[in-house]
Scaffold this active site. Structure first.
Site, short mmCIF file in Angstrom:
data_model
loop_
_atom_site.label_atom_id
_atom_site.label_comp_id
_atom_site.label_asym_id
_atom_site.label_seq_id
_atom_site.Cartn_x
_atom_site.Cartn_y
_atom_site.Cartn_z
N GLY A 1 -7.72 -0.58 -3.80
CA GLY A 1 -6.60 -0.76 -4.63
C GLY A 1 -5.33 -0.53 -4.11
N CYS A 2 -4.25 -1.35 -4.51
CA CYS A 2 -2.86 -1.27 -4.08
C CYS A 2 -2.30 0.16 -3.91
CB CYS A 2 -1.99 -2.26 -4.95
SG CYS A 2 -1.90 -1.68 -6.67
#
Lengths: 344, 344, 344, 344
Positions: free
Chosen positions: D147-148
């Protein structure tokens, strides 16, 4: 090829650096700055940290004999002074300032309020609107790279003006620019707290790009006219939209407009013609060398609206400069310019 | 006075609420919503938390006999249905939608692509451009409050058109709006990631405010014309700038323009005339009911540029509605509208 | 009452002007500027055009005997020099700079890198965190109006610290501010093209508001601690959010937190307590004097998150200054501060 | 190589398309969309007009046997359903959703409120944090691309956690993201008029990236801990900054921190270590695959602040996915990822 950039820490200069450093034909890149000579480039512009560890050189250190091509991204009025001593055989120069764009000295004085550059050099300058001046650019030694507003405006209007289907005296151009167009040095009008969430108009009837547009309409479409041209600042970093209005000659309709545009730009790599009345937006060309166009014919008023969007720092500055370099060196016109628009 | 607001959770409705809740002559405020009836107002709009603990009522709960004035901020097309059953003696209605602004049924059908409101009510509607229709507004029972773009446009052009010094067929209006003008419901075009750092054009030659402007030019300045009118979205929340272009009649100069504007608006509280060629910006009217104007005469083209800025949600909607209410009830025109522009 | 504002063209000064010019108890308002004395106020700030036609006066023209209250919105370091000669019986002074906020001279020197103000005046200064220092403010002659970050931080933390339910050495405060907090003079970091579409961190562990927060925690909650406090710039004009973290004492739960906050602020006009875990956003207090709070207890980590939002120019500066004036003159605390938040 | 992209019209998908279409090793690119199958890609995303004239295919048309690598950029919860039937020998899959990132089924259920993907496939998934899992990625058949937020967080914390110099229970991570992180479908919270000029907090203590970070800290640094992790929305399109706080073990100082970071990342192409207390800003990595880091040791509190910035759509999504592809196919890790950050 070896290239140099004068004024690399300005916004046009940074884009030149970004494009040229990834250009497959450029082997060496030398960067110059009047005000920041001696500094590390990446101290000035942290996004280049650990990528390019280069010291900024002073203009005095610039040896034109070692370069194949020199880009000058100094402010208008400075190029005229810097470039004459640097010109020499086998060095091609591309200047991004306004200095060499205006043919007539008095016109230059009037709009720029400065002395024009010395005649011999100025007379040889070629106006680098690539799509329209390809042949002259190819042979040019000094390219006057077009302004951002003129690029957006002229790419939209020239096909129609050349066909003689617009009433030249009816031309109204309403242009809007992102704030990077105002340059890198902080001023009151570009202070975030002043510019954010606000839209402003500036230099009404007085923008120095007016004579550049009129001159090019004259030289390319052979039309003599005075335009109404207005500039605005949009609270965004990059992008220009020019919304342009003119009366149509009798008998012209949407279909003929479409044909003219496709005829003119169908094979041009960097101009894209959208369907009539497309809702263009500047972000659709962000980070790319494209100029996107649409138009609308209004039968109620017999007027056409032409809409043009560019990234002001690319097609309106550094990208077109690289495009001109490609043409001058007989490379593929899109070499180093294949970046897709970045969205969102 | 008792006031009601239909559609209070829309952006126009929220501004009506903000202004009316601080209005010295309003004692009670009733808020209605079709879609959110039964909810707490402050659940829907957290900025009002603990300030107004009011439930949103359904339209069915609206008893027009208990109100002195009713503001309707429903979407265009909805007012026509909601308002007829609510009209009654002694209730003044101010409608912010487009439904009652267009006199001609076919014109309404063409531009709105909807059926016009029923004739008896529609025929009594008064167009509430306060500075120009003060006397009719005073006697009106149903006010069609002007659109945001028409307000900015007409306040700029009417003084000159009425004097007959513009060539009406040359009118070009290039209008730019903040994104709140597109309303509160999320759409693709107003998604932050699409709209931010971008400038777009929309509804070229098709905006439904075109017939409203043309009709008012006809009724007030007695000029029959088709205008070119274009709308753009600016990445900002509030504000409209209209940049307007026209050819000038012979013999008109800057001084005469200045005199016309000062003559016309010198005593008008909410229109401010700036010096020629002032760099107006929308933030200078943010949060206020002002319309700021400047102009520039271009001798090269014999054309005038008129520039107008407003806060689209105030002078372009809720503020002008309150101004109309003040006139209708014989209050001071600026009652409840004395907020200074908020800068920065 | 007669009021004066020093530094009226700064952002804090402009908000003071906006609030005071609409304050029902202020009859006359005098405006002073060191750098722009002699200019028309509305030349400097066009949003006030034709509303206030006042010349900016020099500080030398300030006759303290003619004023009831003087607001000083000069930069930190300047107040210390300007104010001593202006103090006199019956003149109440509210200073918005940092000069008089720090009690300890060495602490001031360390964080501000300037000499502290002269002792007699400094010793009398009252820290104007209205909700917590109401009684001292009431009797004060010189108010040191709190900084924007300390206001957001302290209003969130003090109720819990005073109850002794936080581990003081665990305090981490992550604060984010709109760019107006950096003032009106253009700099590189606040240039639109640099700041737009970007989020930055600055002055890590070095912000001068750190000792102000620590000192107030000591004086009000009687807790001695060193905080971790970090500041960031958000690409927006106004607004601060402070996100604050601390370990909870044993046995504390959501319900007890809720009770403490409601007990503490239930009757305070300008502090609003939202339900646990509400998604606060800065725009919900835009243009108002509110401080909105929420919190979340995390049983996994035994830590509490407290969230606070204010408009940095109002509750964080001019609004709290007016609130303090109201208290000093025994007016209703909300006089002149009843503006609703402006949304959108 | 032949590559496919599922979900190409989402923001992650568009970036994958942009990067892969310029990747020197990709010969053919096939694009799939559940919701928009049959449409022209450039109708959906006008920035690709006349560049890629490809129809979007339905997932049913996806023949995994014709692809070397498949990127899945479907929403979390959808990958689990789409991918199992598509897995087959010799097809490498890189999934950008959360579905395959969490090892423990109950943890997945708790945070995602969905059923986890089927066990055999899930068990083979490799967590693609390239800088830390290079060897496993190289051998992986299915990559769960991070994920970011976890990317920004873990790259900052892992070197220090692995050295055992942070108190794990003291970890507080305050993360801020541009709005593109919320995806392409319009919602109330990402409506321009709501999000612009505002800063908000969301999902306090409930973000589904929390277990991903904790799990990776466990697997890579062998530290078991519960973190405090908070997410905010910044009014900008791209970019993440994570500001991270932790107590330092005794005897650790700035110099040791510096050495750890340089030791760890000195030869890593996409992580740049800045000097202590550098004022990082997200725009410095805009459009690039870099993760930039700085840190500050506070002797007053014995706490370290670590700051990390990435472009959420590149290093936080599509760029890292391409980086993983490069590793899986034994290409140079930076192939197709050499874009400089774009500034301004």
């Amino acid at each position: 090829m070896k290239a140099g950039i004068i004024g690399v820490t300005g916004y046009g200069g940074l884009e030149l650096f970004r494009l040229l450093s990834a250009h497959p034909e450029i082997d060496e890149l030398f960067v110059f700055s009047s005000s920041k000579a001696g500094q590390e480039l990446s101290n000035e512009v942290p996004h280049l940290y650990q990528i390019f560890n280069t010291k900024l050189r002073s203009i005095e250190q610039l040896d034109p004999g070692r370069l194949d091509v020199l880009f000058c991204s100094a402010p208008s009025g400075v190029s005229s002074e810097l470039l004459p001593p640097l010109t020499q055989k086998n060095l091609k120069i591309i200047d991004l300032a306004g200095d060499f764009r205006i043919n007539d000295a008095d016109t230059y004085r009037k709009w720029y309020r400065k002395e024009p550059p010395p005649a011999p050099l100025a007379d040889n300058a070629v106006y680098g609107l690539t799509e329209w001046n390809r042949e002259q650019v190819k042979k040019g030694e000094l390219i006057a790279n077009p302004g951002c507003y003129p690029t957006a405006t002229l790419l939209g209007l020239l096909p129609l003006l050349k066909e003689g289907i617009l009433n030249p005296s009816s031309l109204v151009i309403d242009a809007k620019s992102g704030i990077s167009g105002a340059g890198a040095s902080p001023q009151s009008a570009t202070h975030f707290s002043k510019a954010n969430d606000s839209f402003s108009i500036y230099k009404i009837n007085e923008h120095q790009h007016i004579p550049e547009i009129e001159q090019t309409i004259k030289t390319i479409a052979n039309v003599d006219t005075n335009i109404t041209f207005t500039t605005h600042l949009v609270p965004m970093t990059r992008g220009i939209m020019a919304t342009m209005y003119a009366e149509l000659a009798a008998g012209v309709n949407s279909q003929s407009i479409k044909e003219i545009y496709h005829e003119c730009y169908g094979k041009k790599r960097f101009v894209r013609i959208f369907n009539e009345k497309t809702n263009l937006f500047t972000k659709q060309v962000y980070g790319s060398n494209y100029c996107d166009l649409t138009y609308a014919v209004d039968e109620r008023t017999n007027r056409i609206t032409v809409v043009s969007v560019i990234d002001n720092l690319i097609k309106g500055a550094a990208g077109q400069a690289v495009q001109n370099m490609n043409v001058m060196f007989d490379l593929d016109e899109s070499e180093g310019l294949n970046q897709l628009p970045m969205f969102p």
